[in-house]
Design an enzyme around this catalytic site. Structure first.
Site, PDB file in Angstrom:
ATOM      1  N   SER A  29      32.422  45.010  40.772  1.00  0.00           N
ATOM      2  CA  SER A  29      33.791  44.591  41.057  1.00  0.00           C
ATOM      3  C   SER A  29      34.203  45.040  42.449  1.00  0.00           C
ATOM      4  O   SER A  29      33.344  45.368  43.284  1.00  0.00           O
ATOM      5  CB  SER A  29      34.731  45.156  39.984  1.00  0.00           C
ATOM      6  OG  SER A  29      36.008  44.572  40.084  1.00  0.00           O
ATOM      7  N   ASN A  30      35.491  45.063  42.745  1.00  0.00           N
ATOM      8  CA  ASN A  30      35.993  45.509  44.045  1.00  0.00           C
ATOM      9  C   ASN A  30      37.348  46.192  43.854  1.00  0.00           C
ATOM     10  O   ASN A  30      37.863  46.252  42.749  1.00  0.00           O
ATOM     11  CB  ASN A  30      36.084  44.317  45.018  1.00  0.00           C
ATOM     12  CG  ASN A  30      37.037  43.250  44.511  1.00  0.00           C
ATOM     13  OD1 ASN A  30      38.241  43.476  44.413  1.00  0.00           O
ATOM     14  ND2 ASN A  30      36.494  42.097  44.168  1.00  0.00           N
ATOM     15  N   HIS A  31      37.907  46.702  44.955  1.00  0.00           N
ATOM     16  CA  HIS A  31      39.112  47.538  44.873  1.00  0.00           C
ATOM     17  C   HIS A  31      40.431  46.777  44.924  1.00  0.00           C
ATOM     18  O   HIS A  31      41.479  47.392  45.146  1.00  0.00           O
ATOM     19  CB  HIS A  31      39.102  48.574  45.997  1.00  0.00           C
ATOM     20  CG  HIS A  31      38.106  49.674  45.777  1.00  0.00           C
ATOM     21  ND1 HIS A  31      38.230  50.578  44.755  1.00  0.00           N
ATOM     22  CD2 HIS A  31      36.968  49.992  46.429  1.00  0.00           C
ATOM     23  CE1 HIS A  31      37.206  51.424  44.808  1.00  0.00           C
ATOM     24  NE2 HIS A  31      36.421  51.082  45.810  1.00  0.00           N
ATOM     25  N   SER A  32      40.426  45.459  44.758  1.00  0.00           N
ATOM     26  CA  SER A  32      41.688  44.724  44.816  1.00  0.00           C
ATOM     27  C   SER A  32      42.670  45.248  43.765  1.00  0.00           C
ATOM     28  O   SER A  32      42.322  45.422  42.600  1.00  0.00           O
ATOM     29  CB  SER A  32      41.420  43.233  44.577  1.00  0.00           C
ATOM     30  OG  SER A  32      42.637  42.569  44.328  1.00  0.00           O
ATOM     31  N   ALA A  96      40.669  38.470  44.693  1.00  0.00           N
ATOM     32  CA  ALA A  96      39.457  38.885  45.405  1.00  0.00           C
ATOM     33  C   ALA A  96      38.284  38.632  44.451  1.00  0.00           C
ATOM     34  O   ALA A  96      37.886  39.501  43.681  1.00  0.00           O
ATOM     35  CB  ALA A  96      39.546  40.358  45.786  1.00  0.00           C
TER      36      ALA A  96
END
Ligand code: C5P
Length: 221
Positions: A29-32, A96
């Site tokens: 995943s990502n930090h959005s 994102a």
């Protein structure tokens, strides 16, 4: 502000990250944070629109007076975006989305082996905003571009490549704005113009963005 700006209009907004499962307990995943997308959804409701907020996993409560559909993966997000798309007048892609996902999701938890190096195979995810913009009866379609250099030229080529009506371009190399922050500053890029919206709270910026989007939408043929 003018509450009638988007009355009678349906707005779909994607927000937050996606999660791409590796096995039953792990994901990429990502930090959005989802803050910008949620602020846009709130501003669109305040402008009188019917809003469907398609949200990846975030730590934000469901805003009042809108439909929130919670999803995990990019593929789920695409399905939720296409569901009822015929009724959508304006599509705003603030999510994102993970560019790639593991080629296969292991049915059982992956086990640690003796090897020092483990390789993951990834496959490209569908581009949600480009899929929406490729529809024969496409809504007014707005994308985001987060860049660390050549902001305007990358934004313009993204606008063309994805067949968007507007790009919200974001310089993510500047500290204190953008990803996971409470403030943002953007440049709006359409086919024939660029407009700078200076640094302010995501809430303020969201109202300004919705006003600009509504004006362009109402001017579009
Ligand atoms: O190509 P890039 O990821 O920089 O484009 C960003 C824009 O495209 C954002 O509006 C994002 O929400 C959207 N996007 C999408 N589906 C993807 C990748 C990006 O809708 N798979």
């Amino acid at each position: 502000f003018d509450t009638g700006l988007l009355s009678g209009k349906t707005v779909f907004i994607t927000a937050g990250p996606t999660r791409e499962a590796l096995d039953p307990v792990r994901y990429i995943s990502n930090h959005s944070s989802g803050k910008m997308g949620y602020a846009l959804a709130q501003a669109a409701v305040d402008a009188g629109a019917r809003v469907k907020l398609i949200s990846g996993p975030v730590n934000l409560p469901a805003p009042p007076r809108m439909e929130r559909v919670q999803v995990q993966s990019a593929q789920d997000m695409l399905a939720a975006a296409m569901d009822g798309i015929d009724s959508c007048d304006i599509f705003i892609a603030a999510a994102a989305v993970a560019d790639y996902r593991p080629t296969a999701v292991s049915e059982h938890k992956l086990k640690k082996g003796a090897e020092e190096i483990m390789e993951l195979r990834l496959v490209k995810n569908p581009d949600i905003v480009a899929s929406v913009a490729a529809l024969p009866r496409k809504p007014f379609t707005v994308g985001f571009a987060a860049e660390t250099r050549d902001l305007l030229s990358y934004a313009r080529s993204k606008l063309e490549r994805k067949n968007l009506d507007l790009i919200v371009a974001n310089d993510v190399s500047q500290p204190g704005i953008g990803f996971n922050s409470d403030e943002n500053a953007v440049t709006l890029v359409s086919r024939d113009a660029a407009l700078v919206l200076p640094q302010t709270s995501k809430r303020q910026l969201a109202s300004q963005l919705i006003r600009q989007i509504a004006e362009l939408y109402n001017r579009a043929p």
